[in-house]
Write a protein that holds these residues in place. Structure first.
Motif, mmCIF file in Angstrom:
data_model
loop_
_atom_site.group_PDB
_atom_site.id
_atom_site.type_symbol
_atom_site.label_atom_id
_atom_site.label_comp_id
_atom_site.label_asym_id
_atom_site.label_seq_id
_atom_site.Cartn_x
_atom_site.Cartn_y
_atom_site.Cartn_z
ATOM 1 N N PHE A 1 44.771 45.002 55.084
ATOM 2 C CA PHE A 1 45.327 45.963 56.030
ATOM 3 C C PHE A 1 45.192 45.461 57.462
ATOM 4 O O PHE A 1 46.157 45.478 58.235
ATOM 5 N N GLN A 2 44.010 45.006 57.841
ATOM 6 C CA GLN A 2 43.769 44.562 59.211
ATOM 7 C C GLN A 2 44.608 43.333 59.574
ATOM 8 O O GLN A 2 45.005 43.168 60.724
ATOM 9 N N GLU A 3 44.898 42.478 58.597
ATOM 10 C CA GLU A 3 45.716 41.286 58.854
ATOM 11 C C GLU A 3 47.204 41.623 58.943
ATOM 12 O O GLU A 3 47.935 41.006 59.714
ATOM 13 N N ALA B 1 52.931 60.016 62.042
ATOM 14 C CA ALA B 1 52.419 58.854 61.317
ATOM 15 C C ALA B 1 52.015 59.308 59.922
ATOM 16 O O ALA B 1 51.769 60.503 59.687
ATOM 17 N N TRP B 2 51.944 58.362 59.014
ATOM 18 C CA TRP B 2 51.382 58.659 57.702
ATOM 19 C C TRP B 2 49.894 58.932 57.872
ATOM 20 O O TRP B 2 49.224 58.293 58.685
ATOM 21 N N ILE B 3 49.393 59.881 57.087
ATOM 22 C CA ILE B 3 47.971 60.229 57.057
ATOM 23 C C ILE B 3 47.605 60.501 55.609
ATOM 24 O O ILE B 3 48.383 61.110 54.869
ATOM 25 N N TYR B 4 46.403 60.083 55.223
ATOM 26 C CA TYR B 4 45.864 60.443 53.918
ATOM 27 C C TYR B 4 44.990 61.683 54.114
ATOM 28 O O TYR B 4 43.893 61.602 54.664
ATOM 29 N N ALA B 5 45.511 62.845 53.706
ATOM 30 C CA ALA B 5 44.805 64.118 53.862
ATOM 31 C C ALA B 5 44.031 64.425 52.585
ATOM 32 O O ALA B 5 44.536 64.242 51.470
ATOM 33 N N LEU C 1 39.157 52.299 56.755
ATOM 34 C CA LEU C 1 40.165 51.320 57.176
ATOM 35 C C LEU C 1 40.144 51.053 58.677
ATOM 36 O O LEU C 1 40.842 50.173 59.164
ATOM 37 N N MET C 2 39.300 51.794 59.414
ATOM 38 C CA MET C 2 39.183 51.524 60.848
ATOM 39 C C MET C 2 38.461 50.192 61.066
ATOM 40 O O MET C 2 37.693 49.739 60.218
ATOM 41 N N ARG C 3 38.703 49.617 62.219
ATOM 42 C CA ARG C 3 38.099 48.331 62.557
ATOM 43 C C ARG C 3 36.580 48.379 62.401
ATOM 44 O O ARG C 3 35.934 49.303 62.878
ATOM 45 N N GLY C 4 36.037 47.381 61.711
ATOM 46 C CA GLY C 4 34.599 47.231 61.560
ATOM 47 C C GLY C 4 33.939 48.174 60.577
ATOM 48 O O GLY C 4 32.712 48.232 60.522
ATOM 49 N N GLN C 5 34.698 48.882 59.758
ATOM 50 C CA GLN C 5 34.106 49.881 58.864
ATOM 51 C C GLN C 5 33.961 49.446 57.412
ATOM 52 O O GLN C 5 33.397 50.182 56.624
ATOM 53 N N SER C 6 34.476 48.289 57.036
ATOM 54 C CA SER C 6 34.450 47.924 55.625
ATOM 55 C C SER C 6 34.516 46.411 55.463
ATOM 56 O O SER C 6 34.895 45.688 56.382
ATOM 57 N N ALA D 1 49.988 49.425 48.393
ATOM 58 C CA ALA D 1 48.625 48.963 48.102
ATOM 59 C C ALA D 1 47.595 49.973 48.604
ATOM 60 O O ALA D 1 46.575 50.225 47.942
ATOM 61 N N LEU D 2 47.851 50.577 49.759
ATOM 62 C CA LEU D 2 46.947 51.593 50.293
ATOM 63 C C LEU D 2 46.958 52.846 49.423
ATOM 64 O O LEU D 2 45.914 53.473 49.218
#
Length: 133
Positions: A25-27, A105-109, A12-17, A75-76
């Motif tokens: 997500f990016q929008e 912050a929320w994190i997906y562990a 989900l980081m910029r430029g990764q998908s 959605a995530l």
């Protein structure tokens, strides 16, 4: 209402998908800046998994402000295959965790075993494989 933030360290980081959820997500979310958490980052398949560990090294990622309403976060959760509609044990768990030098912050562990998985040295994920479609 308190602001919600999400720390991302993988696809989900910029430029990764180029996945639909990535574009959504990016929008919708607002990039705040780069951030770190303590742990270990593993290459699970074409994507990484973060094992939180206060004795671990820095895992690099990005911090985002989420829009109000919770639709994006839901959605995530679906993208990460977590929640009551998915079988247990789930690969990821979403939780609030300390990010950087302050704030949560929320994190997906990552929750499954990392035995046999490659540790991502330096704690920074860079996509090398295209996700399956």
């Amino acid at each position: 209402m308190a602001e919600d933030f999400l720390f991302v360290y993988g696809t989900l980081m910029r430029g990764q998908s180029d996945a639909d959820i990535y574009h959504r997500f990016q929008e919708a979310a607002t990039f705040v800046g780069e951030a770190t958490v303590l742990g270990q980052l593993y290459l699970i398949d074409w994507y990484p998994g973060l094992v939180l560990d206060p004795a671990g090294g820095p895992v690099h990622g990005e911090l985002y402000r989420l829009p109000e309403g919770g639709d994006l976060l839901a959605a995530l959760d679906t993208y990460e295959c977590i929640g009551p509609d998915f079988p247990q044990p789930q690969e990821y768990k979403r939780l609030r965790h300390e990010v950087g030098s302050g704030g949560k912050a929320w994190i997906y562990a990552y929750q499954w075993s990392v035995t046999g998985k490659d540790l991502i040295s330096g704690g920074r994920f860079e996509a090398k494989l295209t996700p399956p479609r």
